[in-house]
Design an enzyme around this catalytic site. Structure first.
Site, PDB file in Angstrom:
ATOM      1  NE  ARG A 292      -0.287  14.269   2.694  1.00  0.00           N
ATOM      2  CZ  ARG A 292       0.091  13.287   1.887  1.00  0.00           C
ATOM      3  NH1 ARG A 292       0.876  13.549   0.864  1.00  0.00           N
ATOM      4  NH2 ARG A 292      -0.343  12.062   2.045  1.00  0.00           N
TER       5      ARG A 292
ATOM      6  CG  HIS B 151      -1.818  -1.216   1.285  1.00  0.00           C
ATOM      7  ND1 HIS B 151      -2.652  -1.613   0.275  1.00  0.00           N
ATOM      8  CD2 HIS B 151      -1.924  -2.152   2.258  1.00  0.00           C
ATOM      9  CE1 HIS B 151      -3.240  -2.740   0.625  1.00  0.00           C
ATOM     10  NE2 HIS B 151      -2.812  -3.089   1.812  1.00  0.00           N
TER      11      HIS B 151
HETATM   12  P1  ADP Z   1      -0.171   8.857   0.195  1.00  0.00           P
HETATM   13  O1  ADP Z   1       0.364   7.504  -0.091  1.00  0.00           O
HETATM   14  O2  ADP Z   1      -1.161   8.904   1.314  1.00  0.00           O
HETATM   15  O3  ADP Z   1      -0.585   9.613  -0.999  1.00  0.00           O
HETATM   16  P2  ADP Z   1       2.460   9.879   0.012  1.00  0.00           P
HETATM   17  O4  ADP Z   1       2.853   8.772  -0.846  1.00  0.00           O
HETATM   18  O5  ADP Z   1       2.390  11.257  -0.535  1.00  0.00           O
HETATM   19  O6  ADP Z   1       1.081   9.656   0.736  1.00  0.00           O
HETATM   20  O7  ADP Z   1       3.398   9.787   1.306  1.00  0.00           O
HETATM   21  C1  ADP Z   1       3.240   8.711   2.200  1.00  0.00           C
HETATM   22  C2  ADP Z   1       3.028   9.220   3.607  1.00  0.00           C
HETATM   23  O8  ADP Z   1       4.270   9.464   4.240  1.00  0.00           O
HETATM   24  C3  ADP Z   1       2.275  10.507   3.633  1.00  0.00           C
HETATM   25  O9  ADP Z   1       1.474  10.545   4.808  1.00  0.00           O
HETATM   26  C4  ADP Z   1       3.360  11.548   3.678  1.00  0.00           C
HETATM   27  O10 ADP Z   1       2.883  12.699   4.294  1.00  0.00           O
HETATM   28  C5  ADP Z   1       4.437  10.827   4.495  1.00  0.00           C
HETATM   29  N1  ADP Z   1       5.794  11.153   4.058  1.00  0.00           N
HETATM   30  C6  ADP Z   1       6.398  10.752   2.937  1.00  0.00           C
HETATM   31  N2  ADP Z   1       7.644  11.208   2.864  1.00  0.00           N
HETATM   32  C7  ADP Z   1       7.850  11.924   3.977  1.00  0.00           C
HETATM   33  C8  ADP Z   1       8.952  12.696   4.488  1.00  0.00           C
HETATM   34  N3  ADP Z   1      10.095  12.832   3.829  1.00  0.00           N
HETATM   35  N4  ADP Z   1       8.820  13.292   5.660  1.00  0.00           N
HETATM   36  C9  ADP Z   1       7.671  13.192   6.326  1.00  0.00           C
HETATM   37  N5  ADP Z   1       6.610  12.498   5.907  1.00  0.00           N
HETATM   38  C10 ADP Z   1       6.676  11.877   4.747  1.00  0.00           C
HETATM   39  P1  ADP Z   2      -3.787   5.428   3.313  1.00  0.00           P
HETATM   40  O1  ADP Z   2      -4.393   6.505   4.131  1.00  0.00           O
HETATM   41  O2  ADP Z   2      -2.981   4.485   4.131  1.00  0.00           O
HETATM   42  O3  ADP Z   2      -3.099   5.966   2.090  1.00  0.00           O
HETATM   43  P2  ADP Z   2      -5.917   4.539   1.527  1.00  0.00           P
HETATM   44  O4  ADP Z   2      -7.334   4.444   1.934  1.00  0.00           O
HETATM   45  O5  ADP Z   2      -5.535   5.687   0.666  1.00  0.00           O
HETATM   46  O6  ADP Z   2      -5.027   4.525   2.848  1.00  0.00           O
HETATM   47  O7  ADP Z   2      -5.492   3.165   0.833  1.00  0.00           O
HETATM   48  C1  ADP Z   2      -4.143   2.897   0.547  1.00  0.00           C
HETATM   49  C2  ADP Z   2      -4.037   1.848  -0.543  1.00  0.00           C
HETATM   50  O8  ADP Z   2      -4.743   0.630  -0.164  1.00  0.00           O
HETATM   51  C3  ADP Z   2      -4.662   2.225  -1.860  1.00  0.00           C
HETATM   52  O9  ADP Z   2      -3.758   2.970  -2.649  1.00  0.00           O
HETATM   53  C4  ADP Z   2      -4.975   0.877  -2.478  1.00  0.00           C
HETATM   54  O10 ADP Z   2      -3.805   0.290  -3.007  1.00  0.00           O
HETATM   55  C5  ADP Z   2      -5.394   0.043  -1.290  1.00  0.00           C
HETATM   56  N1  ADP Z   2      -6.851   0.040  -1.091  1.00  0.00           N
HETATM   57  C6  ADP Z   2      -7.560   0.932  -0.377  1.00  0.00           C
HETATM   58  N2  ADP Z   2      -8.869   0.671  -0.411  1.00  0.00           N
HETATM   59  C7  ADP Z   2      -9.031  -0.422  -1.163  1.00  0.00           C
HETATM   60  C8  ADP Z   2     -10.166  -1.232  -1.555  1.00  0.00           C
HETATM   61  N3  ADP Z   2     -11.399  -0.953  -1.159  1.00  0.00           N
HETATM   62  N4  ADP Z   2      -9.935  -2.307  -2.347  1.00  0.00           N
HETATM   63  C9  ADP Z   2      -8.692  -2.617  -2.737  1.00  0.00           C
HETATM   64  N5  ADP Z   2      -7.601  -1.934  -2.382  1.00  0.00           N
HETATM   65  C10 ADP Z   2      -7.752  -0.837  -1.607  1.00  0.00           C
END
Ligand code: ADP
Ligand code: ADP
Ligand code: MG
Length: 667
Positions: A297, A235
């Site tokens: 953000r 994820h």
């Molecule tokens: P998401 O998968 O929810 O879209 P991102 O892939 O943008 O989020 O980043 C993964 C999570 O880790 C996010 O909650 C982001 O704010 C945090 N994160 C990623 N890189 C850093 C960093 N260099 N410093 C602090 N927090 C980070």
């Molecule tokens: P986070 O806050 O940790 O980023 P998300 O709700 O954005 O959580 O989900 C993170 C990842 O989990 C998604 O990018 C996807 O890969 C997987 N995921 C979330 N919800 C579902 C779903 N209902 N069915 C299948 N995969 C899911």
């Protein structure tokens, strides 16, 4: 527009924000922890304020100290970057209460989207499709199990306060539900202080497609198209792209409209991302997407959207926060080409992607732009010599490429990754390279399970080839140093010009060990024995790190970095770290504290200076052995008294012969 802003973050995102601020003529204030005193984001800022200890709770999460730093330096606004305080509505309120501007959405919008269950309820009201599921307040285990049965298995349990992939459990069948529920609740409590969960239909071939939105203080909200972030490991996003492969225009339209509705429903302002889950089992359909969550953000992967829209999102964030209206309307926006981003991390892929640490003794990126649009763009918060510490995210760089088509951009990604050279820490570069060559990915056949399904092939380490080993051996022996007339190595090569000199080196790669003999056949021509079959080849330095190796079957261009006896060979996106061991030094080290001096290799004793009864100190020269046509000085392994000299000048001795003994230590 502001004149001075403070960046409440570190690493690449702090540097990225500062790059735009500098371009716009804004002064910047960095904040940093004790661990970051010498870091790139501090160096890039006009001013920097120390806010506390290395632990994030003592520094980057200390909103009070950050606000104080802004007031003390006269900054007018605070950019939170991503992570840390970026989605903390209490911080936003504290910033505003101090008379400063938060460069981001209003606290109310963050709060409305902060919990996944409340956000979903809000989205249902706004007419945005959400994943079928239960997101009610009643959290009794029996009720949740009943709801799961109604939804139909498989289901996904999510901590409502979750993020970063934490607090999620996939449940395949009803008998597993209770245990999985307990796990998700435990993780929710431990990571986010909130055990409440929601239950969702698990989409079986899921694609993660998200829409970038922007709003201003004048009621305008637009979307800047989609990003596909389906390449995930546990994820967590690994490679992102824009636009999404095979996206039908009607679906893009429908998703964009839904995302704008979502943003409007919470009075959104600034940059945000609405994440959707898409069923990819049967192609993309305009009615086949569901709201997952909104990230309030700037997102890590925002550069791919900047590439295809030609915009600078940080500039837009600054303008909107300063009260300006968005400078375009929806119909002004178009997609240009295709972009990928790969996240380069210091992590040990074979050890299960364990975060790694280390000093980046060598760090080189392919030529491109930094924090600005370009065919190749590198966003990095570290410089050569910087340390990846255990305190923070082990990101080294984001590599972003932008090409006219997806196929071209993907080839550019492969090339750009191969041009990233890191020594001093392990990285995920080889894994990213393998992904960039993955057939299914190339075909656009992506889903969030792709990496897990093909993990074995993607992480398989390619062993070093004999040519790579040979180059390392030559480097370890100093035979590939630049031909600088003032360089002593050059003189050494000259000295050997007329004879078939032989050199000996022990080369290790991990736990593999090779005793390698190199015979100089002529200028730049060598015979290498001890690595696979004996090989004859020509090798020469053609650039600062570039080595050309010519064998009977072809020519290879390698990059090679030597730091003392540590040699890293970069070739076709894979790096191999070798260590050259001088057999004499190894023998001396093995003997440290020992009672005798052994011949480390067969040779001729040419000089004996030690005498019986002599008081010697560790490191004192005792005798000289000529081996492999080179003279080696044998030294005392410790302080002591010479008990016996067992060799004389002129003796031909074999490997391991005792040449000299010291009095026993406690005699
Ligand atoms: P998401 O998968 O929810 O879209 P991102 O892939 O943008 O989020 O980043 C993964 C999570 O880790 C996010 O909650 C982001 O704010 C945090 N994160 C990623 N890189 C850093 C960093 N260099 N410093 C602090 N927090 C980070
Ligand atoms: P986070 O806050 O940790 O980023 P998300 O709700 O954005 O959580 O989900 C993170 C990842 O989990 C998604 O990018 C996807 O890969 C997987 N995921 C979330 N919800 C579902 C779903 N209902 N069915 C299948 N995969 C899911
Ligand atoms: Mg998410």
């Amino acid at each position: 527009m502001f004149r001075k802003i403070l960046i409440a973050n570190r690493g690449e995102i702090a540097c990225r924000v500062m790059a735009t601020a500098a371009r716009l003529g804004l002064r910047t204030v960095a904040v940093y922890s004790e661990a970051d005193a010498g870091s790139k984001h501090v160096a890039m800022a006009d001013e920097a304020v120390l806010i506390g200890g290395a632990a994030v709770a003592d520094s980057y999460l200390r909103g009070d100290r950050i606000i104080q730093a802004a007031l003390a330096t006269g900054a007018e606004a605070i950019h939170p970057g991503y992570g840390f305080l970026s989605e903390n509505p209490d911080f936003v309120e504290a910033v505003e209460a101090a008379g400063l501007v938060f460069i981001g959405p209003p606290a109310s919008a963050i709060r409305a989207m902060g919990l996944k269950d409340a956000a979903k309820a809000l989205m249902v009201k706004a007419g945005v499709p959400v994943v079928p599921g239960y997101h009610g307040a009643d959290q009794s285990a029996d009720l949740l199990a009943e709801e799961a049965a109604k939804i139909g298995y498989p289901v996904l349990i999510k901590a409502r306060a979750g993020g970063g992939g934490k607090g999620m459990r996939l449940v395949e069948k009803p008998s597993d539900f209770a245990a999985m529920l307990a796990g998700a609740q435990r993780e929710g409590q431990a990571s986010f202080g909130d055990p409440a969960v929601l239950v969702e239909k698990y989409i079986t071939k899921p694609r993660h497609i998200e829409i970038q939105v922007f709003g201003d203080a004048h009621g305008n909200v637009v979307h800047l198209f989609e990003r596909d972030c389906s390449l995930q490991r546990r994820h967590q996003k690994v490679i992102e792209e824009a636009p999404a492969p095979d996206m039908p225009p009607q679906m893009r339209d429908a998703m964009g409209k839904a995302a704008v509705e979502a943003a409007r429903a919470v009075g959104y302002r600034g940059a945000g991302t609405v994440e959707f889950i898409v069923d990819g089992s049967d192609g993309l359909r305009a009615d086949g997407f569901w709201f997952m969550e909104m990230n309030t953000r700037l997102q890590v992967e925002h550069p791919v959207s900047e590439a295809i829209t030609g915009l600078d999102f940080v500039e837009l964030q600054l303008r909107v926060a300063a009260g300006e209206a968005l400078p375009f309307a929806q119909q002004d926006l178009t997609i240009n080409g295709h972009a990928f981003e790969a996240r380069v991390y210091a992590e040990d892929v074979p050890k299960g992607f364990l975060p790694a640490t280390g000093t980046l003794e060598h760090l080189a990126f392919p030529p491109g732009s930094e924090f600005a649009r370009g065919a190749i763009r590198i966003d990095s918060g570290v410089r050569p010599g910087d340390r990846i510490s255990p305190w923070y995210d082990p990101m080294i760089a984001k590599v972003i490429v932008h090409g006219p088509t997806r196929a071209t951009a993907l080839r550019m990604l492969e090339e750009a990754l191969a041009g990233c050279h890191v020594a001093g820490s392990v990285t995920n570069l080889a894994f990213l390279g393998a992904l960039s060559r993955h057939e299914g990915f190339a075909a656009g056949d992506v889903d969030t399970g792709l990496i897990a399904r093909d993990l074995e092939g993607l992480v398989a380490a390619r062993p070093a080839s004999p040519v790579e080993g040979a180059a390392a051996a030559l480097a370890a022996l100093g035979l590939l140093e630049p031909r600088d007339p003032n360089d002593p190595w050059c003189a050494l090569q000259g000295w050997r010009h007329w004879e078939a000199a032989r050199h000996f080196v022990t080369l290790t790669e991990g736990d593999q060990r090779h005793d390698v003999t190199v015979t100089i056949l002529g200028p730049g021509r060598y015979r290498i024995e001890g690595l696979a079959e004996p090989q004859e080849l020509s090798a020469e330095r053609t650039g600062k790190t570039c080595i050309a190796v010519q064998t009977d079957t072809g020519c290879a261009q390698l990059d090679l970095v030597r730091l003392g006896q540590r040699i890293t060979v970069f070739n076709a996106g894979v790096s191999h770290g070798f260590e050259g061991i001088d057999p004499l030094q190894e023998a001396a080290e093995a003997d440290t504290g020992g009672d005798s001096v052994l011949a480390p290799m067969p040779g001729l004793v040419t000089l004996v200076s030690a005498v019986k009864g002599q008081n010697v100190s560790k490191g004192d020269a005792l005798m000289v052995l000529e081996a492999m046509k080179m003279e080696h000085t044998l030294t005392a392994p410790r302080d002591g008294i010479v008990a016996e000299v067992l060799a004389a000048a002129g003796d031909q001795v074999s490997d391991g012969t005792v040449l000299l003994a010291l009095e026993p230590e406690n005699a």
